[in-house]
Design an enzyme around this catalytic site. Sequence first.
Site, PDB file in Angstrom:
ATOM      1  CB  THR A   1     -59.836  36.473 -70.816  1.00  0.00           C
ATOM      2  OG1 THR A   1     -58.805  35.778 -71.499  1.00  0.00           O
ATOM      3  CG2 THR A   1     -61.165  35.925 -71.305  1.00  0.00           C
ATOM      4  CB  THR A   2     -58.750  38.934 -75.595  1.00  0.00           C
ATOM      5  OG1 THR A   2     -59.088  40.170 -74.976  1.00  0.00           O
ATOM      6  CG2 THR A   2     -59.144  38.991 -77.061  1.00  0.00           C
TER       7      THR A   2
END
Length: 274
Positions: A58-59
């Site tokens: 994810t970011t």
Amino acid sequence: MKLDTSGFETSMPMIGFGSSSDMLDELSSVPSFDLPRTKEFDGFQKKAKDMLKHAKGTTTLAFIFKGGVMVAADSRASMGGYISSQSVKKIIEINPYMLGTMAGGAADCQFWHRNLGIKCRLHELANKRRISVSGASKLLANMLYSYRGMGLSVGTMIAGWDETGPGLYYVDNEGGRLKGDRFSVGSGSPYAYGVLDSGYKYDMSVEEASELARRSIYHATFRDGASGGVASVYHVGPEGWTKLSGDDVGELHYHYYPVAPATAEQVMEEATAE
């Protein structure tokens, strides 16, 4: 290795059994199970736990500027090379003045953010005032620390506004807690940090800060295969949080890297080559 029941003989009659032999007959009918064939059971448990770990990505990012706190995240959920969803909400509204981000296991993050939201509301009802960002992050860190080593996967940021102004903390599943002015968490964080660190200024306007957050998330999704979907941007200020935008990263690609129109000479060259 089989379970040995030879030590169960007793001269005392047991309730529900006519005699000791009846009890042994009853036990002998219970199926036996093989025990792990290892001398170090702790090591066996650790290896079994590692086998259950799935690759995640994810970011998420957040930073403090003069107008408050800017929070942004992508929306892709993945398990290894499999993309399970492109519309996961990774920014959780804890209360009208506080946000939390999700990185790690989706179920763990969602559960503990819901739990934190309940405890923050109970604190507000009991004390007639909102809990501070510092207090909420410490509460979450203490809860996660009590489950340290039990396989949780949580990497979250708690961002909000309280009586002291903007606040931003990073909390992980080991109970670690850090205060800072900008963080990025997830597999795409190295790429997001590259844009965020180069463009960060404290005295940015809300529009400049939101554009920096959006561009940082986009570049992370462009380079990190586990990040993608929609880049959501939230702003937390004195009046609470507000969602500013939610843009598809595929469309953002053409915004940041517009395709140059072909010149007449290029069109003629292509036609001649064909």
